[in-house]
Design a protein around this motif. Structure first.
Motif, PDB file in Angstrom:
ATOM      1  N   ARG A 239       0.816  -1.212   0.000  1.00 55.32           N
ATOM      2  CA  ARG A 239       0.000   0.000   0.000  1.00 55.32           C
ATOM      3  C   ARG A 239       0.853   1.265   0.000  1.00 55.32           C
ATOM      4  N   TYR A 240       2.020   1.196   0.612  1.00 55.37           N
ATOM      5  CA  TYR A 240       2.897   2.378   0.623  1.00 55.37           C
ATOM      6  C   TYR A 240       3.383   2.721  -0.784  1.00 55.37           C
ATOM      7  N   PHE A 241       3.454   1.730  -1.652  1.00 58.39           N
ATOM      8  CA  PHE A 241       3.885   1.956  -3.031  1.00 58.39           C
ATOM      9  C   PHE A 241       2.700   2.273  -3.946  1.00 58.39           C
ATOM     10  N   GLU A 242       1.527   1.763  -3.589  1.00 55.64           N
ATOM     11  CA  GLU A 242       0.349   1.940  -4.439  1.00 55.64           C
ATOM     12  C   GLU A 242      -0.306   3.298  -4.239  1.00 55.64           C
ATOM     13  N   TYR A 243      -0.230   3.830  -3.009  1.00 55.11           N
ATOM     14  CA  TYR A 243      -0.890   5.100  -2.693  1.00 55.11           C
ATOM     15  C   TYR A 243       0.160   6.198  -2.535  1.00 55.11           C
ATOM     16  N   GLY A 244       0.652   6.718  -3.646  1.00 51.22           N
ATOM     17  CA  GLY A 244       1.657   7.785  -3.565  1.00 51.22           C
ATOM     18  C   GLY A 244       3.064   7.224  -3.640  1.00 51.22           C
ATOM     19  N   ASP A 245       4.022   8.044  -3.205  1.00 57.71           N
ATOM     20  CA  ASP A 245       5.431   7.663  -3.336  1.00 57.71           C
ATOM     21  C   ASP A 245       6.109   7.420  -1.995  1.00 57.71           C
ATOM     22  N   SER A 246       5.337   7.259  -0.917  1.00 58.45           N
ATOM     23  CA  SER A 246       5.959   7.071   0.394  1.00 58.45           C
ATOM     24  C   SER A 246       6.757   5.776   0.460  1.00 58.45           C
ATOM     25  N   GLY A 247       6.312   4.737  -0.278  1.00 57.84           N
ATOM     26  CA  GLY A 247       7.051   3.479  -0.281  1.00 57.84           C
ATOM     27  C   GLY A 247       8.463   3.648  -0.808  1.00 57.84           C
ATOM     28  N   TYR A 248       8.622   4.460  -1.853  1.00 59.19           N
ATOM     29  CA  TYR A 248       9.942   4.685  -2.443  1.00 59.19           C
ATOM     30  C   TYR A 248      10.821   5.513  -1.504  1.00 59.19           C
ATOM     31  N   LYS A 249      10.201   6.435  -0.768  1.00 60.75           N
ATOM     32  CA  LYS A 249      10.961   7.195   0.233  1.00 60.75           C
ATOM     33  C   LYS A 249      11.436   6.272   1.349  1.00 60.75           C
ATOM     34  N   LEU A 250      10.564   5.370   1.781  1.00 62.81           N
ATOM     35  CA  LEU A 250      10.940   4.399   2.823  1.00 62.81           C
ATOM     36  C   LEU A 250      12.076   3.502   2.335  1.00 62.81           C
ATOM     37  N   TYR A 251      11.999   3.101   1.054  1.00 70.13           N
ATOM     38  CA  TYR A 251      13.078   2.266   0.504  1.00 70.13           C
ATOM     39  C   TYR A 251      14.417   2.983   0.566  1.00 70.13           C
TER      40      TYR A 251
END
Length: 535
Positions: A239-251
């Motif tokens: 969900r962090y990757f699907e809803y915006g770019d927060s997943g990429y920031k976390l990565y």
């Protein structure tokens, strides 16, 4: 501008001036500090816009945003900056709290704390500071209260987002240990709420960004195990990757920690797992991440092999082109660009194709190559006129050659009247332009409004005739009062725009009023609207 030397260069002068005007006219409302150095406000423009800025101690902007349509540093952000400057600089410097506390006795301090503790929020914070072992329990309770009260609609999302950002600001002030306890409790609840709520205002997304930013700050050195575990759980949640770019920031945060700790296998395992299920833009991101991992490990051969095998991706090819240009290897740069154009065209990625053509055009101009064919292609790419490339294409012909080439061009564009009209407008061929507009099957008032300002005075009568022809058709097709009202206003404005043709406009309006009932859907409504504007 001279009175505000610290205004960031982020704002062009005209944007800064408009921002100052907004501030001076009281359009900045409800300024709140949502976290350390992060401020949010509402700015009234053509609508109410939500604006935020993050400032350092010198009032320099570190980041910011606004939900207005402008996609760069906007006047609403500048207005907030001016308001913050005025607010922060007029507060003055209070007497240091440490001096005041040093002069107070223990009984007075105890009484003061008891008084402050009458507020539930202050009481919970004091308890967390005095009894760190109970902090996690207190945070858990506060989070539960915030999310239990939340509903699902737009306003619920707004309220929850503001509450979370306020709460994160308090946690940040409590120190790194508090952050390490709070974020693992917050993140699962926050992403679940974001998935289910109407966050079209973007406030809840801002809260997630604030949490990720706080996590980033807390893990720069000696990242606590609790936050590393929190990161790993978040990175397993799509969900962090699907809803915006927060997943990429976390990565990127986790990749930094993997690199700092030399945990190459864990890093590679995660990137490879993402690559295995990636598609579209996602696959490009993870392919680039894998290449960066090779580089971080110092595996030059592996990095080069991976890079060459992924030149079909524009992100890698752009790097290769930049390297070739930097080495002044023009032939290699052109080969890479033309190869990229062929790939993009085969895959029907026309945006990428256009980007490659633009780069090739710049390269050919730099090297003095023949740009005629490419300039023509770019001038009319996908049926739109690019004036700079049109001018560059035209410049490849001599004065003697151009007239016949121009005739061939108009013949080729006969089926595209809009593009033909744009070229004639640029060339100031007003007789031909008028002829195209008169024969334009789908001529509308909007189209006429686009082209009519370029016509000089001798053509005004013919331009107004074109307008009246379109008005005649539009009035016949109109079928409600709203449309009649709009047409009446536009017709009135036409007379004001061309005062020398006012008589022709008045005669036309009178003819419409006298028209037989069968030609109008709702004649009484039209007559009332005509009377309303003065016809």
């Amino acid at each position: 501008m001279s009175n505000s030397p610290r205004l960031p260069g982020t704002f062009p002068p005209h944007i800064a001036d408009r921002g100052r005007h907004y501030f001076e006219h009281g359009k900045v409302r409800e300024i709140r500090e949502t976290a350390a150095g992060r401020y949010q406000a509402t700015v009234r423009g053509s609508a109410m816009y939500s604006v935020w800025l993050k400032l350092d101690k010198g009032l320099r902007i570190q980041s910011g945003g606004c939900d207005c349509p402008y996609d760069d540093a906007c006047k609403h952000m500048a207005a907030l900056w001016y308001a913050l400057q005025a607010q922060l600089e007029t507060q003055g410097v209070p007497q240091p709290l440490a001096d005041l506390l040093a002069r107070s006795n223990e009984a007075a301090l105890r009484e003061m704390l008891m008084k402050l503790a009458e507020d539930e929020t202050v009481r919970e914070r004091l308890t967390a500071l005095l009894q760190p072992e109970k902090r996690e329990e207190i945070y858990q309770q506060q989070i539960r209260q915030m999310f239990t009260r939340a509903g699902y609609d737009y306003y619920d999302a707004m309220d929850l987002g503001v509450q979370v950002q306020d709460w994160l600001g308090v946690v940040a002030q409590d120190g790194d240990a508090a952050v390490a306890e709070a974020l693992p409790l917050l993140m699962p609840r926050l992403i679940r709420a974001y998935e289910r709520m109407d966050d079209s205002g973007g406030i809840l997304a801002d809260a997630i960004d604030s949490a990720v930013e706080l996590l980033d700050q807390a893990t720069h050195e000696n990242a606590p195990e609790s936050l590393i575990r929190c990161l790993d759980k978040c990175l397993k949640d799509d969900r962090y990757f699907e809803y915006g770019d927060s997943g990429y920031k976390l990565y990127h945060i986790r990749a930094r920690i993997w690199q700092q700790n030399g945990q190459w296998k864990a890093w590679q395992k995660y990137v490879d797992s993402r690559l295995a299920k990636a598609d579209g833009w996602d696959s490009k991101f993870w392919a680039m991440a894998r290449w960066q991992l090779f580089q971080a490990q110092g595996d030059t051969a592996g990095a080069q092999d991976w890079f060459e095998r992924h030149l079909y991706l524009p992100e890698f090819r752009k790097i290769a082109v930049a390297q070739a240009v930097g080495q002044q290897n023009w032939a290699e740069a052109e080969r890479l660009l033309r190869e990229g154009m062929a790939l993009a065209e085969a895959e029907e990625h026309f945006g990428t194709l256009h980007d490659w053509k633009l780069q090739l055009f710049a390269l050919m101009q730099q090297t003095g190559a023949d740009i005629r064919a490419l300039a023509e292609d770019l001038a009319f790419f996908k049926g739109d006129l690019s004036l700079p490339h049109y001018q560059a294409w035209k410049a490849t012909f001599s004065e003697a050659e151009w007239p016949s080439e121009f005739e061939r061009l108009l013949a080729r564009l006969a089926k595209n009247p809009w593009l033909c009209a744009e070229i004639l407008q640029h060339e100031q061929k007003f007789d031909l332009l008028l002829s195209v507009l008169q024969q334009y099957a789908n001529l509308s008032l909007t189209t006429l409004d686009h082209f009519s300002p370029s016509f000089p005075e001798p053509y005004h009568a013919q331009v107004v005739d074109c307008y009246l022809t379109v008005f005649d058709r539009e009035i016949a097709q109109a079928h409600n009062r709203k449309q009649y009202r709009q047409l009446a206003k536009q017709l009135k404005m036409l007379g004001k725009r061309y005062p020398d043709q006012q008589q022709a406009v008045s005669v036309f309006a009178a003819e419409i009023k006298a028209r037989n009932n069968t030609k109008l859907y709702r004649r009484p409504a039209l007559l009332e609207e005509w009377e309303r504007v003065g016809f």
